[in-house]
Motif scaffolding. Structure first.
Motif, short mmCIF file in Angstrom:
data_model
loop_
_atom_site.label_atom_id
_atom_site.label_comp_id
_atom_site.label_asym_id
_atom_site.label_seq_id
_atom_site.Cartn_x
_atom_site.Cartn_y
_atom_site.Cartn_z
N PHE A 227 30.61 141.74 68.75
CA PHE A 227 29.62 142.51 69.51
C PHE A 227 30.21 143.77 70.13
O PHE A 227 29.53 144.79 70.20
CB PHE A 227 28.92 141.63 70.56
N ASN A 228 31.44 143.71 70.56
CA ASN A 228 32.10 144.94 71.05
C ASN A 228 32.21 145.98 69.94
O ASN A 228 31.98 147.17 70.16
CB ASN A 228 33.48 144.63 71.62
N LYS B 102 28.72 147.44 69.17
CA LYS B 102 28.21 148.25 70.27
C LYS B 102 28.71 149.68 70.15
O LYS B 102 27.99 150.63 70.46
CB LYS B 102 28.60 147.64 71.62
N CYS C 52 20.88 146.85 73.70
CA CYS C 52 22.16 146.24 74.12
C CYS C 52 22.17 145.93 75.61
O CYS C 52 23.17 146.14 76.30
CB CYS C 52 23.34 147.14 73.75
N PRO D 277 28.22 142.33 75.70
CA PRO D 277 28.85 141.67 74.54
C PRO D 277 29.31 140.25 74.89
O PRO D 277 29.22 139.35 74.06
CB PRO D 277 30.02 142.58 74.20
#
Length: 178
Positions: free
Chosen positions: A89-90, A93, A161, A165
Protein backbone atom coordinates in the motif's frame (compact mmCIF):
# COMPACT_ATOMS: atom_id res chain seq x y z
CA UNK A 1 23.14 -16.51 -21.73
CA UNK A 2 22.84 -12.85 -20.81
CA UNK A 3 20.66 -10.40 -22.63
CA UNK A 4 22.23 -7.15 -23.61
CA UNK A 5 20.34 -3.97 -23.04
CA UNK A 6 20.60 -1.33 -25.73
CA UNK A 7 20.76 1.98 -23.83
CA UNK A 8 19.45 3.96 -26.80
CA UNK A 9 16.47 1.62 -27.16
CA UNK A 10 15.77 1.83 -23.41
CA UNK A 11 15.97 5.62 -23.54
CA UNK A 12 13.52 5.73 -26.47
CA UNK A 13 11.13 3.44 -24.63
CA UNK A 14 11.35 5.66 -21.53
CA UNK A 15 10.69 8.80 -23.58
CA UNK A 16 7.58 7.21 -25.10
CA UNK A 17 6.32 6.17 -21.64
CA UNK A 18 7.03 9.66 -20.28
CA UNK A 19 5.16 11.23 -23.21
CA UNK A 20 2.16 8.98 -22.55
CA UNK A 21 2.19 9.94 -18.85
CA UNK A 22 2.28 13.64 -19.71
CA UNK A 23 -0.65 13.32 -22.10
CA UNK A 24 -2.68 11.31 -19.58
CA UNK A 25 -2.48 14.27 -17.20
CA UNK A 26 -3.76 16.60 -19.92
CA UNK A 27 -6.53 14.67 -21.67
CA UNK A 28 -8.45 11.38 -21.84
CA UNK A 29 -6.66 8.26 -23.04
CA UNK A 30 -9.06 7.87 -25.97
CA UNK A 31 -8.00 11.30 -27.30
CA UNK A 32 -4.29 10.53 -27.30
CA UNK A 33 -2.81 9.42 -30.61
CA UNK A 34 0.36 7.47 -31.29
CA UNK A 35 1.52 10.34 -33.51
CA UNK A 36 1.17 12.76 -30.57
CA UNK A 37 3.12 10.43 -28.30
CA UNK A 38 5.90 10.14 -30.88
CA UNK A 39 6.00 13.90 -31.47
CA UNK A 40 6.20 14.66 -27.75
CA UNK A 41 8.97 12.05 -27.34
CA UNK A 42 10.80 13.39 -30.39
CA UNK A 43 10.73 9.99 -32.07
CA UNK A 44 9.28 8.54 -35.26
CA UNK A 45 6.38 6.06 -35.41
CA UNK A 46 8.75 3.31 -36.51
CA UNK A 47 10.54 3.63 -33.17
CA UNK A 48 7.22 3.46 -31.34
CA UNK A 49 6.31 0.18 -33.07
CA UNK A 50 9.78 -1.22 -32.40
CA UNK A 51 8.90 -1.11 -28.69
CA UNK A 52 5.10 -1.21 -28.50
CA UNK A 53 2.16 -2.66 -30.36
CA UNK A 54 -0.40 -0.10 -29.15
CA UNK A 55 -1.08 2.73 -26.71
CA UNK A 56 -2.27 0.11 -24.25
CA UNK A 57 1.09 -1.67 -24.40
CA UNK A 58 2.74 1.61 -23.33
CA UNK A 59 0.54 1.62 -20.22
CA UNK A 60 1.43 -2.00 -19.51
CA UNK A 61 5.13 -1.06 -19.77
CA UNK A 62 4.58 1.76 -17.24
CA UNK A 63 2.78 -0.64 -14.89
CA UNK A 64 5.60 -3.16 -15.33
CA UNK A 65 8.16 -0.51 -14.37
CA UNK A 66 6.19 0.25 -11.21
CA UNK A 67 6.09 -3.44 -10.38
CA UNK A 68 9.83 -3.80 -11.00
CA UNK A 69 10.44 -0.90 -8.60
CA UNK A 70 8.31 -2.69 -5.97
CA UNK A 71 9.91 -6.08 -6.63
CA UNK A 72 13.48 -4.76 -6.41
CA UNK A 73 12.65 -3.09 -3.11
CA UNK A 74 11.08 -6.14 -1.47
CA UNK A 75 13.73 -8.48 -2.85
CA UNK A 76 16.53 -6.79 -0.90
CA UNK A 77 14.51 -6.08 2.27
CA UNK A 78 13.49 -9.67 3.07
CA UNK A 79 9.98 -8.76 4.28
CA UNK A 80 7.77 -11.39 5.83
CA UNK A 81 4.13 -12.03 4.88
CA UNK A 82 2.85 -9.75 7.65
CA UNK A 83 4.93 -6.80 6.42
CA UNK A 84 4.21 -7.22 2.71
CA UNK A 85 0.73 -5.57 2.64
CA UNK A 86 2.08 -2.41 4.25
CA UNK A 87 4.88 -2.22 1.69
CA UNK A 88 2.30 -2.86 -1.05
CA UNK A 89 0.00 0.00 0.00
CA UNK A 90 2.88 2.40 0.60
CA UNK A 91 4.19 1.62 -2.88
CA UNK A 92 0.90 2.19 -4.66
CA UNK A 93 0.14 5.33 -2.66
CA UNK A 94 3.21 6.88 -4.33
CA UNK A 95 1.56 6.13 -7.67
CA UNK A 96 -2.01 7.07 -6.78
CA UNK A 97 -2.22 9.81 -9.43
CA UNK A 98 -1.38 7.30 -12.16
CA UNK A 99 -3.85 4.78 -10.72
CA UNK A 100 -6.55 7.48 -10.64
CA UNK A 101 -5.88 8.19 -14.30
CA UNK A 102 -6.28 4.49 -15.11
CA UNK A 103 -9.56 4.40 -13.20
CA UNK A 104 -10.90 7.57 -14.86
CA UNK A 105 -10.08 6.14 -18.29
CA UNK A 106 -11.55 2.69 -17.54
CA UNK A 107 -8.06 1.15 -17.83
CA UNK A 108 -7.53 -0.08 -14.28
CA UNK A 109 -8.14 -3.66 -15.45
CA UNK A 110 -4.72 -3.54 -17.11
CA UNK A 111 -3.20 -3.68 -13.64
CA UNK A 112 -5.23 -6.75 -12.71
CA UNK A 113 -4.20 -8.45 -15.94
CA UNK A 114 -0.56 -8.14 -14.84
CA UNK A 115 -1.10 -9.14 -11.19
CA UNK A 116 -1.19 -12.91 -11.70
CA UNK A 117 2.16 -12.71 -13.45
CA UNK A 118 3.59 -10.48 -10.71
CA UNK A 119 2.44 -12.88 -7.99
CA UNK A 120 4.07 -15.74 -9.86
CA UNK A 121 7.36 -13.83 -10.08
CA UNK A 122 7.20 -13.01 -6.37
CA UNK A 123 6.13 -16.48 -5.27
CA UNK A 124 9.50 -17.29 -3.72
CA UNK A 125 9.42 -14.01 -1.75
CA UNK A 126 5.80 -13.97 -0.66
CA UNK A 127 5.43 -17.66 0.09
CA UNK A 128 2.32 -19.32 1.46
CA UNK A 129 1.23 -21.21 4.55
CA UNK A 130 -0.29 -24.00 2.54
CA UNK A 131 0.92 -26.61 0.12
CA UNK A 132 -0.88 -26.88 -3.20
CA UNK A 133 -1.85 -30.21 -4.68
CA UNK A 134 -0.81 -29.16 -8.16
CA UNK A 135 0.19 -26.20 -10.33
CA UNK A 136 -3.41 -25.58 -11.47
CA UNK A 137 -4.57 -25.09 -7.88
CA UNK A 138 -1.67 -22.71 -7.32
CA UNK A 139 -2.63 -20.72 -10.46
CA UNK A 140 -6.22 -20.38 -9.24
CA UNK A 141 -5.00 -19.17 -5.85
CA UNK A 142 -2.81 -16.54 -7.54
CA UNK A 143 -5.79 -15.46 -9.65
CA UNK A 144 -7.96 -15.11 -6.55
CA UNK A 145 -5.28 -13.17 -4.68
CA UNK A 146 -4.65 -10.92 -7.70
CA UNK A 147 -8.34 -10.10 -7.98
CA UNK A 148 -8.64 -9.39 -4.28
CA UNK A 149 -5.55 -7.17 -4.12
CA UNK A 150 -6.62 -5.35 -7.29
CA UNK A 151 -10.16 -4.75 -6.00
CA UNK A 152 -9.12 -3.48 -2.59
CA UNK A 153 -6.51 -1.20 -4.18
CA UNK A 154 -9.08 0.22 -6.61
CA UNK A 155 -11.59 0.89 -3.82
CA UNK A 156 -8.88 2.58 -1.73
CA UNK A 157 -7.77 4.80 -4.63
CA UNK A 158 -11.38 5.75 -5.47
CA UNK A 159 -11.92 6.69 -1.81
CA UNK A 160 -8.90 9.00 -2.04
CA UNK A 161 -6.58 6.88 0.12
CA UNK A 162 -8.46 8.07 3.21
CA UNK A 163 -7.36 5.05 5.21
CA UNK A 164 -3.67 4.90 6.03
CA UNK A 165 -1.48 2.25 4.40
CA UNK A 166 -1.21 0.73 7.89
CA UNK A 167 -5.00 0.42 8.17
CA UNK A 168 -5.21 -1.06 4.67
CA UNK A 169 -2.44 -3.56 5.47
CA UNK A 170 -4.23 -4.68 8.63
CA UNK A 171 -7.53 -5.14 6.79
CA UNK A 172 -5.81 -7.07 4.03
CA UNK A 173 -4.09 -9.38 6.50
CA UNK A 174 -7.43 -9.94 8.23
CA UNK A 175 -9.22 -10.64 4.93
CA UNK A 176 -6.60 -13.12 3.79
CA UNK A 177 -6.42 -14.52 7.35
CA UNK A 178 -2.64 -14.33 7.44
Amino acid sequence: MSTRVNPIAERSKKWLCDAMLEFLQEKPYSSITITEICDKAGLVRKTFYRHFTSKESVLVAIIDLMFEEFYEYIKVQNFGPHEMPLVYFNHWKKHKDFLNILIQNQLFALLNDQYVHYLEVMDHLVGTRREYQNEIEKEYMRTMMAGGLWSILKKWIIRGCIETPEKMAKMTLDFFDV
